[in-house]
Design a protein around this motif. Structure first.
Motif, PDB file in Angstrom:
ATOM      1  N   LEU A  45     138.685-103.032 -49.640  1.00 19.39           N
ATOM      2  CA  LEU A  45     139.734-102.028 -49.831  1.00 19.39           C
ATOM      3  C   LEU A  45     139.602-100.857 -48.861  1.00 19.39           C
ATOM      4  N   CYS A  46     138.426-100.691 -48.288  1.00 17.64           N
ATOM      5  CA  CYS A  46     138.189 -99.584 -47.355  1.00 17.64           C
ATOM      6  C   CYS A  46     138.454 -99.983 -45.903  1.00 17.64           C
ATOM      7  N   GLN A  47     138.747-101.232 -45.651  1.00 20.24           N
ATOM      8  CA  GLN A  47     139.004-101.690 -44.281  1.00 20.24           C
ATOM      9  C   GLN A  47     140.381-101.271 -43.800  1.00 20.24           C
ATOM     10  N   ARG A  48     140.553-101.304 -42.505  1.00 18.76           N
ATOM     11  CA  ARG A  48     141.837-101.060 -41.834  1.00 18.76           C
ATOM     12  C   ARG A  48     142.380 -99.647 -42.064  1.00 18.76           C
ATOM     13  N   LYS A  49     141.493 -98.695 -42.078  1.00 21.87           N
ATOM     14  CA  LYS A  49     141.842 -97.267 -42.124  1.00 21.87           C
ATOM     15  C   LYS A  49     142.841 -96.897 -43.230  1.00 21.87           C
ATOM     16  N   PRO A  50     142.420 -97.010 -44.478  1.00 14.70           N
ATOM     17  CA  PRO A  50     143.315 -96.587 -45.566  1.00 14.70           C
ATOM     18  C   PRO A  50     143.533 -95.075 -45.513  1.00 14.70           C
ATOM     19  N   ARG A  51     144.585 -94.624 -46.126  1.00 12.59           N
ATOM     20  CA  ARG A  51     144.834 -93.179 -46.218  1.00 12.59           C
ATOM     21  C   ARG A  51     143.803 -92.558 -47.147  1.00 12.59           C
ATOM     22  N   PHE A  52     143.404 -91.353 -46.820  1.00 13.75           N
ATOM     23  CA  PHE A  52     142.378 -90.640 -47.575  1.00 13.75           C
ATOM     24  C   PHE A  52     142.713 -90.588 -49.058  1.00 13.75           C
ATOM     25  N   GLU A  53     143.941 -90.284 -49.373  1.00 12.80           N
ATOM     26  CA  GLU A  53     144.350 -90.171 -50.777  1.00 12.80           C
ATOM     27  C   GLU A  53     144.197 -91.492 -51.524  1.00 12.80           C
ATOM     28  N   GLN A  54     144.286 -92.602 -50.821  1.00  9.25           N
ATOM     29  CA  GLN A  54     144.179 -93.910 -51.457  1.00  9.25           C
ATOM     30  C   GLN A  54     142.766 -94.228 -51.933  1.00  9.25           C
ATOM     31  N   VAL A  55     141.756 -93.755 -51.193  1.00 10.87           N
ATOM     32  CA  VAL A  55     140.389 -94.204 -51.461  1.00 10.87           C
ATOM     33  C   VAL A  55     139.366 -93.085 -51.622  1.00 10.87           C
ATOM     34  N   LYS A  56     139.825 -91.841 -51.654  1.00 10.20           N
ATOM     35  CA  LYS A  56     138.860 -90.738 -51.721  1.00 10.20           C
ATOM     36  C   LYS A  56     137.979 -90.808 -52.965  1.00 10.20           C
ATOM     37  N   SER A  57     138.479 -91.348 -54.047  1.00  8.59           N
ATOM     38  CA  SER A  57     137.682 -91.435 -55.275  1.00  8.59           C
ATOM     39  C   SER A  57     136.557 -92.469 -55.161  1.00  8.59           C
ATOM     40  N   ALA A  58     136.537 -93.260 -54.110  1.00  6.51           N
ATOM     41  CA  ALA A  58     135.475 -94.256 -53.922  1.00  6.51           C
ATOM     42  C   ALA A  58     134.257 -93.692 -53.198  1.00  6.51           C
ATOM     43  N   ILE A  59     134.382 -92.538 -52.587  1.00 11.74           N
ATOM     44  CA  ILE A  59     133.300 -92.028 -51.741  1.00 11.74           C
ATOM     45  C   ILE A  59     132.040 -91.711 -52.541  1.00 11.74           C
ATOM     46  N   LEU A  60     132.166 -91.006 -53.637  1.00 14.83           N
ATOM     47  CA  LEU A  60     130.966 -90.680 -54.424  1.00 14.83           C
ATOM     48  C   LEU A  60     130.324 -91.913 -55.067  1.00 14.83           C
ATOM     49  N   PRO A  61     131.099 -92.852 -55.601  1.00 12.10           N
ATOM     50  CA  PRO A  61     130.457 -94.087 -56.069  1.00 12.10           C
ATOM     51  C   PRO A  61     129.727 -94.831 -54.945  1.00 12.10           C
ATOM     52  N   LEU A  62     130.293 -94.834 -53.748  1.00 10.42           N
ATOM     53  CA  LEU A  62     129.609 -95.464 -52.620  1.00 10.42           C
ATOM     54  C   LEU A  62     128.311 -94.739 -52.293  1.00 10.42           C
ATOM     55  N   ALA A  63     128.331 -93.414 -52.396  1.00  9.34           N
ATOM     56  CA  ALA A  63     127.115 -92.630 -52.159  1.00  9.34           C
ATOM     57  C   ALA A  63     126.032 -93.003 -53.172  1.00  9.34           C
ATOM     58  N   HIS A  64     126.429 -93.364 -54.366  1.00 15.10           N
ATOM     59  CA  HIS A  64     125.474 -93.813 -55.388  1.00 15.10           C
ATOM     60  C   HIS A  64     125.002 -95.244 -55.100  1.00 15.10           C
ATOM     61  N   LEU A  65     125.916 -96.097 -54.690  1.00 11.80           N
ATOM     62  CA  LEU A  65     125.593 -97.508 -54.482  1.00 11.80           C
ATOM     63  C   LEU A  65     124.566 -97.720 -53.378  1.00 11.80           C
ATOM     64  N   ILE A  66     124.491 -96.823 -52.411  1.00  8.59           N
ATOM     65  CA  ILE A  66     123.520 -97.020 -51.333  1.00  8.59           C
ATOM     66  C   ILE A  66     122.089 -96.717 -51.779  1.00  8.59           C
ATOM     67  N   HIS A  67     121.930 -96.393 -53.047  1.00  6.99           N
ATOM     68  CA  HIS A  67     120.592 -96.176 -53.609  1.00  6.99           C
ATOM     69  C   HIS A  67     120.168 -97.323 -54.531  1.00  6.99           C
ATOM     70  N   ILE A  68     121.009 -98.330 -54.667  1.00  9.62           N
ATOM     71  CA  ILE A  68     120.693 -99.485 -55.505  1.00  9.62           C
ATOM     72  C   ILE A  68     119.857-100.463 -54.685  1.00  9.62           C
ATOM     73  N   ASP A  69     118.833-101.014 -55.299  1.00  6.36           N
ATOM     74  CA  ASP A  69     117.922-101.904 -54.585  1.00  6.36           C
ATOM     75  C   ASP A  69     118.395-103.356 -54.665  1.00  6.36           C
ATOM     76  N   ASP A  70     119.518-103.615 -54.050  1.00  7.54           N
ATOM     77  CA  ASP A  70     120.085-104.961 -53.965  1.00  7.54           C
ATOM     78  C   ASP A  70     120.680-105.070 -52.570  1.00  7.54           C
ATOM     79  N   VAL A  71     120.180-105.979 -51.769  1.00  4.64           N
ATOM     80  CA  VAL A  71     120.573-106.024 -50.367  1.00  4.64           C
ATOM     81  C   VAL A  71     122.068-106.260 -50.182  1.00  4.64           C
ATOM     82  N   ALA A  72     122.681-107.069 -51.012  1.00  2.00           N
ATOM     83  CA  ALA A  72     124.121-107.325 -50.875  1.00  2.00           C
ATOM     84  C   ALA A  72     124.924-106.080 -51.221  1.00  2.00           C
ATOM     85  N   VAL A  73     124.564-105.402 -52.297  1.00  2.00           N
ATOM     86  CA  VAL A  73     125.255-104.163 -52.681  1.00  2.00           C
ATOM     87  C   VAL A  73     125.090-103.128 -51.575  1.00  2.00           C
ATOM     88  N   LEU A  74     123.873-103.001 -51.062  1.00  2.00           N
ATOM     89  CA  LEU A  74     123.635-102.054 -49.973  1.00  2.00           C
ATOM     90  C   LEU A  74     124.491-102.392 -48.760  1.00  2.00           C
TER      91      LEU A  74
END
Length: 117
Positions: A45-74
């Motif tokens: 859903l983040c590919q192909r340059k979505p508009r900021f308003e479309q995906v801004k609510s995903a940024i903080l969850p993504l910031a959390h997900l990069i701390h999960i110890d699962d290589v695929a999730v990372l």
């Protein structure tokens, strides 16, 4: 996944409100396999340059997900963040403000070691 076919199809999927139910999957009660699939979907859903308003609510969850110890999730979370930084300046700034870059730098050797980059 339909949303990854084109920017138009992604926008159509996002316009039907898929993002919030998807983001609700990122909690302590969700099975790891579902978290992995949800992260992959979020990356698409983040590919192909979505508009900021479309995906801004995903940024903080993504910031959390990069701390999960699962290589695929990372991998998928990093991929999503990469795609977001290719978009609008507001999006780039929001990613910076989410504080993800120290963690992303920590992950570089891990991905290099696993031959993912």
């Amino acid at each position: 996944m339909i949303a990854s076919v084109s920017a138009e199809s992604r926008d159509l999927v996002l316009s039907h409100g898929v993002l919030m139910p998807l983001l609700e999957q990122f909690n302590d009660k969700t099975k790891p396999t579902i978290v992995e699939k949800a992260t992959k979907t979020l990356s698409k859903l983040c590919q192909r340059k979505p508009r900021f308003e479309q995906v801004k609510s995903a940024i903080l969850p993504l910031a959390h997900l990069i701390h999960i110890d699962d290589v695929a999730v990372l991998w998928y979370a990093c991929e999503a963040l990469f795609h977001l930084t290719c978009g609008e300046m507001d999006m780039k700034q929001a990613v910076i403000e989410a504080g993800v870059f120290p963690r992303l730098f920590e992950l570089l050797p891990r991905f290099r070691h696993q031959h993912l980059i």
